[in-house]
Design a protein around this motif. Structure first.
Motif, mmCIF file in Angstrom:
data_model
loop_
_atom_site.group_PDB
_atom_site.id
_atom_site.type_symbol
_atom_site.label_atom_id
_atom_site.label_comp_id
_atom_site.label_asym_id
_atom_site.label_seq_id
_atom_site.Cartn_x
_atom_site.Cartn_y
_atom_site.Cartn_z
ATOM 1 N N GLY A 34 0.816 -1.209 0.000
ATOM 2 C CA GLY A 34 0.000 0.000 0.000
ATOM 3 C C GLY A 34 0.845 1.252 0.000
ATOM 4 N N GLU A 35 1.922 1.257 0.773
ATOM 5 C CA GLU A 35 2.815 2.415 0.819
ATOM 6 C C GLU A 35 3.481 2.662 -0.524
ATOM 7 O OE1 GLU A 35 4.072 1.746 5.536
ATOM 8 O OE2 GLU A 35 5.486 1.297 3.916
ATOM 9 N N LEU A 36 3.698 1.571 -1.275
ATOM 10 C CA LEU A 36 4.355 1.680 -2.578
ATOM 11 C C LEU A 36 3.374 1.935 -3.709
ATOM 12 C CD1 LEU A 36 6.873 -1.292 -2.157
ATOM 13 C CD2 LEU A 36 7.448 1.144 -2.167
ATOM 14 N N GLY A 37 2.076 2.022 -3.377
ATOM 15 C CA GLY A 37 1.073 2.243 -4.413
ATOM 16 C C GLY A 37 0.729 1.005 -5.201
ATOM 17 N N ALA A 38 1.081 -0.171 -4.654
ATOM 18 C CA ALA A 38 0.821 -1.435 -5.353
ATOM 19 C C ALA A 38 -0.099 -2.326 -4.527
ATOM 20 C CB ALA A 38 2.135 -2.155 -5.637
ATOM 21 N N ASP A 39 -1.001 -1.728 -3.757
ATOM 22 C CA ASP A 39 -1.822 -2.497 -2.831
ATOM 23 C C ASP A 39 -2.740 -3.492 -3.533
ATOM 24 O OD1 ASP A 39 -2.780 0.199 -3.525
ATOM 25 O OD2 ASP A 39 -4.639 -0.449 -2.579
ATOM 26 N N GLN A 40 -3.155 -3.185 -4.781
ATOM 27 C CA GLN A 40 -4.053 -4.097 -5.482
ATOM 28 C C GLN A 40 -3.390 -5.437 -5.767
ATOM 29 O OE1 GLN A 40 -5.698 -2.156 -8.923
ATOM 30 N NE2 GLN A 40 -7.216 -1.045 -7.717
ATOM 31 N N ALA A 41 -2.065 -5.463 -5.829
ATOM 32 C CA ALA A 41 -1.354 -6.711 -6.117
ATOM 33 C C ALA A 41 -1.515 -7.729 -4.998
ATOM 34 C CB ALA A 41 0.132 -6.426 -6.347
ATOM 35 N N LEU A 42 -1.793 -7.250 -3.795
ATOM 36 C CA LEU A 42 -1.851 -8.162 -2.648
ATOM 37 C C LEU A 42 -3.207 -8.174 -1.953
ATOM 38 C CD1 LEU A 42 1.656 -7.583 -0.984
ATOM 39 C CD2 LEU A 42 0.968 -9.348 -2.605
ATOM 40 N N THR A 43 -4.257 -7.714 -2.638
ATOM 41 C CA THR A 43 -5.573 -7.715 -1.988
ATOM 42 C C THR A 43 -6.026 -9.130 -1.651
ATOM 43 O OG1 THR A 43 -6.594 -7.647 -4.186
ATOM 44 C CG2 THR A 43 -6.391 -5.559 -2.993
ATOM 45 N N PHE A 44 -5.553 -10.125 -2.393
ATOM 46 C CA PHE A 44 -5.950 -11.502 -2.108
ATOM 47 C C PHE A 44 -5.482 -11.942 -0.727
ATOM 48 C CE2 PHE A 44 -1.668 -12.056 -3.677
ATOM 49 C CZ PHE A 44 -1.179 -13.158 -2.980
ATOM 50 N N LEU A 45 -4.398 -11.338 -0.234
ATOM 51 C CA LEU A 45 -3.903 -11.730 1.085
ATOM 52 C C LEU A 45 -4.869 -11.339 2.196
ATOM 53 C CD1 LEU A 45 -0.057 -11.012 0.956
ATOM 54 C CD2 LEU A 45 -1.221 -13.220 0.878
ATOM 55 N N ARG A 46 -5.682 -10.336 1.958
ATOM 56 C CA ARG A 46 -6.671 -9.966 2.962
ATOM 57 C C ARG A 46 -7.677 -11.110 3.148
ATOM 58 N NH1 ARG A 46 -7.478 -5.188 5.200
ATOM 59 N NH2 ARG A 46 -6.179 -4.180 3.609
ATOM 60 N N GLU A 47 -8.083 -11.726 2.052
ATOM 61 C CA GLU A 47 -9.001 -12.851 2.163
ATOM 62 C C GLU A 47 -8.302 -14.073 2.739
ATOM 63 O OE1 GLU A 47 -12.437 -14.986 2.272
ATOM 64 O OE2 GLU A 47 -12.084 -12.835 2.146
ATOM 65 N N VAL A 48 -7.009 -14.253 2.418
ATOM 66 C CA VAL A 48 -6.216 -15.329 3.037
ATOM 67 C C VAL A 48 -6.257 -15.191 4.558
ATOM 68 C CG1 VAL A 48 -3.839 -16.147 3.387
ATOM 69 C CG2 VAL A 48 -4.698 -15.756 1.069
ATOM 70 N N ASP A 49 -6.050 -13.979 5.026
ATOM 71 C CA ASP A 49 -6.079 -13.696 6.462
ATOM 72 C C ASP A 49 -7.474 -13.933 7.028
ATOM 73 O OD1 ASP A 49 -5.004 -12.942 8.897
ATOM 74 O OD2 ASP A 49 -4.943 -10.805 8.450
ATOM 75 N N ASN A 50 -8.502 -13.481 6.315
ATOM 76 C CA ASN A 50 -9.880 -13.644 6.779
ATOM 77 C C ASN A 50 -10.279 -15.115 6.893
ATOM 78 O OD1 ASN A 50 -10.301 -10.892 6.958
ATOM 79 N ND2 ASN A 50 -11.196 -10.716 4.917
ATOM 80 N N ILE A 51 -9.923 -15.903 5.866
ATOM 81 C CA ILE A 51 -10.224 -17.340 5.896
ATOM 82 C C ILE A 51 -9.569 -17.973 7.115
ATOM 83 C CG2 ILE A 51 -9.797 -19.559 4.753
ATOM 84 C CD1 ILE A 51 -9.981 -18.004 2.070
ATOM 85 N N ASN A 52 -8.326 -17.603 7.348
ATOM 86 C CA ASN A 52 -7.586 -18.175 8.468
ATOM 87 C C ASN A 52 -8.269 -17.870 9.802
ATOM 88 O OD1 ASN A 52 -5.090 -19.523 9.447
ATOM 89 N ND2 ASN A 52 -4.733 -17.543 10.413
ATOM 90 N N MET A 53 -8.699 -16.646 9.983
ATOM 91 C CA MET A 53 -9.338 -16.271 11.247
ATOM 92 C C MET A 53 -10.724 -16.915 11.389
ATOM 93 S SD MET A 53 -6.923 -14.660 12.577
ATOM 94 C CE MET A 53 -7.732 -14.128 14.093
ATOM 95 N N ARG A 54 -11.404 -17.146 10.266
ATOM 96 C CA ARG A 54 -12.724 -17.781 10.336
ATOM 97 C C ARG A 54 -12.649 -19.206 10.869
ATOM 98 N NH1 ARG A 54 -13.991 -15.523 5.152
ATOM 99 N NH2 ARG A 54 -13.872 -17.555 4.126
#
Length: 439
Positions: free
Chosen positions: A277-297
Motif C-alpha cells: 500500500g505504501e508503494l502504491g501497489a496495494d491491489q497486487a496483494l488484496t488476495f492476502l486480505r481474504e487469506v487472512d480472513n479465511i484463516n481467522m474464520r
C-alpha cells in the motif's frame, strides 16, 4: 571468522550457536539480561528440539559467548542483525524499532571492511535505507541482507543444512566483497553445493515475505475448500490427498484445520500488504486480505463446532483443549489459534482446561484466565468434549480406548485432522473435524 549476532531471541540464539558450530568465534549480544544469563548457562530461553544440546556443546568449545554490551561486538568481521519485527499495535505494518536500534548500536563499533548482515524479516526498502546509514556513519563498512527461513521445531537443522542461501548485496565491487565474506561465513554449507541466490536488496527482502505469503495462501486455500466440503458433504482430507498427487500442487501445507498462527506468517502477510500500500501497489496483494480472513474464520468455526457437539450450548460444559503452542515441537504461543479458541470457549461459559507438552508456562503468563493441566489425561477428566488443537505426536498417538475411560462424553474435535478417525470412532467416540463428515 569473528562474528557478532545482535539479538538473541529465537532466530539470533540459534544462529549464534550454529555459527560457532561451523567453527567461528561468535559473540551474541542482547539487552535482555535474564535471557543472556540463561544462554551463558546453556539454558535455552525457549523450547526448540536440539538447541540446548547445541548450545551446551558450542559454549564448551569457547567459541561462543554472550553479552549485554555492544562493545563486545568490536572487531568482528561480520555482524548479524537478528532482532524481531513484530506487527505495530493497531496497524498491519511491521515495527522496525528493534532493527533500527540494532543498526544504531552497531555504528558505535563498526569499522571499515566489516559487514553488517540483516537476517530479520523487514519490509522491502529497509535494507537500502540502512545501507545509506552505514555508508554515511561508518564509511568503508558494508551491508548485505541474508533472510532466514527457519521452521520452528527444525531451526537447528534449517540453519546448519538450509535448502538455499539468499544474498542481497550492494552493486559493484562492494557486492563481490560482501559475497566473498558471506561465502566464508557459510563455507561448509556452500561446499555442499547448497543452492545460492545472489540478488539485490529488494529481492532478498521480498523472498521471505513472498514465501510466507505463498504458504499462508496454500493453507487458507485448503481451509476455504473445507468450508465448501462442510456445505456439500465432501471430505476435505480425501480432497487434499487427491489434488496433492499433482506435482504442480503437492500435498504439503494442504492439511485443513484450525489454520496458521505464530510469530511469522500472520504478521508477515499483513506487513507485506501494508508495504504494498505504501508503494502504491496495494491491489497486487488484496488476495492476502481474504487469506487472512479465511484463516481467522477457522477459529470461529471451531468454537461453533464445539457448541454443536455439546448439544447446542457450552454453558457449564467441561472442555479439554490439547495444545497451546501454535504448532508442535515449539513453546511459541504468539497468535496461537489453540489459545484463541480456548479463550472463546471460556467466554461462552465452558469450563476449559488446556494442556501442552511445552507451552503451558508461556500460556499461563499471557493467558492467566485459563485453567491448565500437566497432561492430556488430567485435562480430559470428566470432559464433555476433547479438542485436539496442536498436532503434537503425543496427542496423535493417544489410545482412544484408554482415553475414553477418562472423559464423561466421548466427543473429540480434531482441529488439525491429525487423528486416525477410524480408530477413534471404533472406540466409540463421536469424531468431528473441520471439512469432514461426522464420524
Amino acid at each position: 571468522m569473528k562474528i557478532s549476532v545482535v539479538g538473541c531471541g529465537y532466530l539470533g540464539a540459534v544462529h549464534a550457536a550454529s555459527m560457532a558450530e561451523l567453527g567461528h568465534d561468535v559473540v551474541g549480544i542482547d539487552v535482555d539480561e535474564p535471557k543472556i544469563a540463561a544462554l551463558r548457562d546453556a539454558r535455552a530461553p525457549f523450547y526448540e528440539p536440539g538447541f540446548e544440546e547445541l548450545l551446551e556443546r558450542t559454549l564448551a568449545t569457547g567459541r561462543l559467548r554472550f553479552s549485554t554490551d555492544i562493545a563486545d561486538a568490536a572487531g568482528a568481521a561480520v555482524h548479524f542483525v537478528c532482532v524481531g519485527t513484530p506487527q505495530k499495535r493497531g496497524e498491519y505494518a511491521a515495527d522496525l524499532r528493534y532493527v533500527e536500534a540494532a543498526a544504531e548500536s552497531l555504528l558505535q563499533v563498526l569499522q571499515p571492511g566489516e559487514l553488517v548482515v540483516g537476517k530479520s524479516t523487514v519490509p522491502v526498502g529497509t535494507a537500502a535505507r540502512l545501507a545509506e546509514l552505514v555508508s554515511e556513519k561508518a564509511p568503508g563498512a558494508l551491508l548485505a541482507w541474508n533472510p532466514e527461513f527457519l521452521r520452528e521445531g527444525f531451526a537447528v537443522q534449517d540453519t546448519l543444512h538450509p535448502d538455499r542461501l539468499v544474498y542481497g548485496l550492494p552493486t559493484g565491487p562492494d557486492g563481490a566483497t560482501a559475497e566473498a565474506m558471506l561465502d566464508e561465513v557459510y563455507a561448509p554449507i556452500v561446499a555442499r553445493a547448497t543452492p545460492k541466490v545472489v540478488t539485490d536488496y529488494a529481492t532478498a527482502e521480498m523472498v521471505k515475505t513472498a514465501a510466507n505469503s505463498f504458504l499462508a495462501t496454500k493453507i487458507s486455500f485448503i481451509n476455504a475448500m473445507a468450508e465448501l466440503c462442510e456445505a456439500t458433504g465432501a471430505d476435505v482430507k480425501q480432497l487434499a490427498d487427491a489434488i496433492g498427487y499433482d506435482d504442480r500442487i503437492g500435498r504439503k501445507f494442504l492439511n485443513a484445520g484450525l489454520g496458521f498462527g505464530g510469530g511469522c506468517l500472520p504478521k508477515d502477510i499483513r506487513a507485506f500488504m501494508a508495504r504494498a500500500g505504501e508503494l502504491g501497489a496495494d491491489q497486487a496483494l488484496t488476495f492476502l486480505r481474504e487469506v487472512d480472513n479465511i484463516n481467522m474464520r477457522r477459529r470461529i468455526r471451531m468454537v461453533e463446532l464445539a457448541r454443536e457437539v455439546c448439544d447446542g450450548s457450552l454453558l457449564g460444559k467441561r472442555v479439554a483443549v490439547l495444545g497451546a503452542a501454535f504448532k508442535p515441537d515449539s513453546d511459541d504461543i504468539r497468535d496461537s489459534p489453540a489459545l484463541n479458541v480456548a479463550a472463546q470457549l471460556q467466554l461462552q461459559g465452558a469450563v476449559v482446561r488446556v494442556t501442552d507438552p511445552a507451552a503451558v508456562e508461556n500460556s499461563r503468563r499471557l493467558w492467566p484466565q485459563l485453567d491448565y493441566a500437566d497432561s492430556p489425561e488430567e485435562a480430559a477428566e470428566r470432559a464433555d468434549a476433547v479438542l485436539v488443537l496442536t498436532e503434537w505426536r503425543a496427542y496423535r498417538e493417544l489410545d482412544p480406548v484408554v482415553f475414553g475411560q477418562i472423559v464423561k462424553q466421548k466427543r473429540v474435535l480434531d482441529g488439525r485432522n491429525a487423528l486416525d478417525r477410524e480408530a477413534w470412532t471404533a472406540a466409540g467416540w463421536t469424531y468431528r473435524a473441520l471439512g469432514r463428515r461426522a464420524g
